[in-house]
Design a protein around this motif. Structure first.
Motif, PDB file in Angstrom:
ATOM      1  N   VAL A  51      -9.793  -6.262  28.735  1.00 23.80           N
ATOM      2  CA  VAL A  51      -9.050  -7.283  29.478  1.00 23.80           C
ATOM      3  C   VAL A  51      -8.309  -6.595  30.612  1.00 23.80           C
ATOM      4  CG1 VAL A  51      -7.146  -8.932  29.352  1.00 23.80           C
ATOM      5  CG2 VAL A  51      -8.842  -8.828  27.507  1.00 23.80           C
ATOM      6  N   ALA A  52      -8.310  -7.225  31.777  1.00 23.38           N
ATOM      7  CA  ALA A  52      -7.739  -6.629  32.990  1.00 23.38           C
ATOM      8  C   ALA A  52      -8.490  -5.341  33.326  1.00 23.38           C
ATOM      9  CB  ALA A  52      -6.244  -6.373  32.833  1.00 23.38           C
ATOM     10  N   CYS A  53      -9.799  -5.454  33.438  1.00 23.40           N
ATOM     11  CA  CYS A  53     -10.653  -4.274  33.617  1.00 23.40           C
ATOM     12  C   CYS A  53     -10.585  -3.694  35.011  1.00 23.40           C
ATOM     13  CB  CYS A  53     -12.094  -4.606  33.267  1.00 23.40           C
ATOM     14  SG  CYS A  53     -12.879  -5.793  34.398  1.00 23.40           S
ATOM     15  N   GLY A  54     -10.041  -4.435  35.976  1.00 20.73           N
ATOM     16  CA  GLY A  54      -9.919  -3.909  37.321  1.00 20.73           C
ATOM     17  C   GLY A  54     -11.247  -3.491  37.899  1.00 20.73           C
ATOM     18  N   THR A  55     -11.303  -2.267  38.409  1.00 14.38           N
ATOM     19  CA  THR A  55     -12.518  -1.762  39.052  1.00 14.38           C
ATOM     20  C   THR A  55     -13.505  -1.157  38.067  1.00 14.38           C
ATOM     21  OG1 THR A  55     -11.515   0.400  39.450  1.00 14.38           O
ATOM     22  CG2 THR A  55     -11.243  -1.274  41.179  1.00 14.38           C
ATOM     23  N   GLY A  56     -13.248  -1.320  36.771  1.00 18.12           N
ATOM     24  CA  GLY A  56     -14.224  -0.898  35.769  1.00 18.12           C
ATOM     25  C   GLY A  56     -14.191   0.572  35.408  1.00 18.12           C
ATOM     26  N   ILE A  69     -20.341  -3.864  26.408  1.00 16.19           N
ATOM     27  CA  ILE A  69     -18.965  -4.156  26.786  1.00 16.19           C
ATOM     28  C   ILE A  69     -18.857  -5.276  27.805  1.00 16.19           C
ATOM     29  CG2 ILE A  69     -18.977  -2.293  28.509  1.00 16.19           C
ATOM     30  CD1 ILE A  69     -15.967  -1.850  27.717  1.00 16.19           C
ATOM     31  N   VAL A  70     -17.802  -6.080  27.641  1.00 15.45           N
ATOM     32  CA  VAL A  70     -17.434  -7.126  28.589  1.00 15.45           C
ATOM     33  C   VAL A  70     -16.140  -6.701  29.265  1.00 15.45           C
ATOM     34  CG1 VAL A  70     -16.713  -9.525  28.895  1.00 15.45           C
ATOM     35  CG2 VAL A  70     -18.510  -8.954  27.245  1.00 15.45           C
ATOM     36  N   GLY A  71     -16.125  -6.743  30.593  1.00 16.36           N
ATOM     37  CA  GLY A  71     -14.918  -6.488  31.355  1.00 16.36           C
ATOM     38  C   GLY A  71     -14.439  -7.784  31.993  1.00 16.36           C
ATOM     39  N   LEU A  72     -13.224  -8.196  31.652  1.00 11.72           N
ATOM     40  CA  LEU A  72     -12.672  -9.454  32.161  1.00 11.72           C
ATOM     41  C   LEU A  72     -11.492  -9.164  33.069  1.00 11.72           C
ATOM     42  CD1 LEU A  72     -12.150 -12.764  30.320  1.00 11.72           C
ATOM     43  CD2 LEU A  72     -10.123 -11.674  31.302  1.00 11.72           C
ATOM     44  N   ASP A  73     -11.421  -9.877  34.177  1.00 11.37           N
ATOM     45  CA  ASP A  73     -10.323  -9.680  35.120  1.00 11.37           C
ATOM     46  C   ASP A  73     -10.127 -10.963  35.922  1.00 11.37           C
ATOM     47  OD1 ASP A  73      -8.867  -6.921  36.156  1.00 11.37           O
ATOM     48  OD2 ASP A  73      -8.876  -8.488  37.688  1.00 11.37           O
ATOM     49  N   VAL A  74      -8.928 -11.105  36.492  1.00 11.10           N
ATOM     50  CA  VAL A  74      -8.625 -12.278  37.294  1.00 11.10           C
ATOM     51  C   VAL A  74      -9.072 -12.114  38.744  1.00 11.10           C
ATOM     52  CG1 VAL A  74      -6.308 -11.520  38.017  1.00 11.10           C
ATOM     53  CG2 VAL A  74      -6.790 -13.972  37.737  1.00 11.10           C
ATOM     54  N   SER A  75      -9.372 -10.874  39.146  1.00  8.35           N
ATOM     55  CA  SER A  75      -9.675 -10.583  40.546  1.00  8.35           C
ATOM     56  C   SER A  75     -11.168 -10.445  40.797  1.00  8.35           C
ATOM     57  CB  SER A  75      -8.963  -9.290  40.971  1.00  8.35           C
ATOM     58  OG  SER A  75      -9.424  -8.854  42.232  1.00  8.35           O
ATOM     59  N   GLY A  76     -11.715 -11.317  41.616  1.00  4.83           N
ATOM     60  CA  GLY A  76     -13.106 -11.215  42.006  1.00  4.83           C
ATOM     61  C   GLY A  76     -13.430  -9.923  42.731  1.00  4.83           C
ATOM     62  N   MET A  98     -16.768 -10.419  34.044  1.00  7.54           N
ATOM     63  CA  MET A  98     -16.531 -11.848  34.187  1.00  7.54           C
ATOM     64  C   MET A  98     -15.081 -12.118  34.576  1.00  7.54           C
ATOM     65  SD  MET A  98     -16.636 -13.041  30.166  1.00  7.54           S
ATOM     66  CE  MET A  98     -16.294 -14.739  30.602  1.00  7.54           C
ATOM     67  N   ARG A  99     -14.911 -13.175  35.334  1.00  6.04           N
ATOM     68  CA  ARG A  99     -13.579 -13.580  35.758  1.00  6.04           C
ATOM     69  C   ARG A  99     -12.992 -14.516  34.713  1.00  6.04           C
ATOM     70  NH1 ARG A  99     -12.180 -15.347  41.988  1.00  6.04           N
ATOM     71  NH2 ARG A  99      -9.900 -15.103  41.829  1.00  6.04           N
TER      72      ARG A  99
END
Length: 233
Positions: A51-56, A69-76, A98-99
């Motif tokens: 969660v909040a993965c940022g730039t990965g 792994i799933v990386g979720l963040d609010v920033s496209g 994913m956003r």
């Protein structure tokens, strides 16, 4: 969330890693990745959520270690940077970016083997809500970090454009109790705040990091650490 508009700007995402994790910032990057690996243990063939993965940074690292792994963040724009990293090292088939909203994770209970969120709780306006959601979707450990009130971070915090939520030990204990989770492990580091390291070239930052670790390992060092890594279930 603090800094939401700032965080979602294209120019911030494009310069994020270079600004924070080059030069002396490499010591921060290494320590954070060590904290993630230690907390999660072997990840091959495990389903992980960041969660909040940022730039990965962590997402791609764990995919390279065999995680699904799933990386979720609010920033496209941040997610776009993550996708580029995953593709560049050939792990884009085991990573999904994913956003989404960390307060309403789109997954069923106990869906993942482990969940973590780094560089997130210092911005969280509803930390209990977020921690409950992380724990809800994890069948195993949950890792998160905090910036600490009784540390040099207090001075550095005055210089930040949006400030940070700082946590006392009592505040963390209250957070865990309110979220209904149990503390499994905790480690503490960085007597000197992150901003100090990022302002220095590597060769100058290296002796400071050595001194920092020596102070931190001495008696009472944990109490003045600016960063804590918490593992809960």
């Amino acid at each position: 969330m603090k800094g939401t508009e700032w965080y979602q700007a294209d120019e911030i995402a494009e310069a994020y890693d270079d600004k924070r994790f080059s030069g002396g910032g490499q010591f921060i990057d290494r320590r954070e990745k060590t904290a993630v690996r230690n907390a999660l243990g072997p990840v091959a063939d495990k389903e992980i959520l960041e969660v909040a993965c940022g730039t990965g940074r962590f997402t791609v690292m764990l995919a390279q270690l065999g995680a699904d792994i799933v990386g979720l963040d609010v920033s496209g724009p941040m997610l776009a940077q993550g996708r580029e990293k995953a593709q560049a090292v050939g792990v884009d088939d085991t990573v999904e970016f994913m956003r989404g909203d960390a307060a309403r994770l789109p997954f069923p209970d106990d869906h993942f083997d482990a969940v973590f969120a780094m560089r997130f709780f210092h911005l969280a306006d509803r930390p209990v809500t977020f921690l409950k959601e992380l724990a809800r979707v994890s069948a195993g450990p949950v890792l998160f970090d905090t910036f600490n009130l009784e540390s040099s971070r207090v001075l550095y915090n005055w210089l930040l454009p949006m400030g940070s939520r700082l946590y006392s030990r009592q505040a963390v204990e209250s957070l865990l109790a309110d979220a209904g989770v149990d503390l499994i492990d905790a480690t503490h580091d960085f007597v000197l705040p992150y901003g100090f390291y990022r302002s220095l070239p590597t060769r100058i930052a290296r002796p400071f990091r050595k001194l920092d670790r020596a102070i931190g390992s001495a008696g009472g060092g944990d109490r003045v650490a600016s960063v804590s890594y918490w593992v809960v279930e």
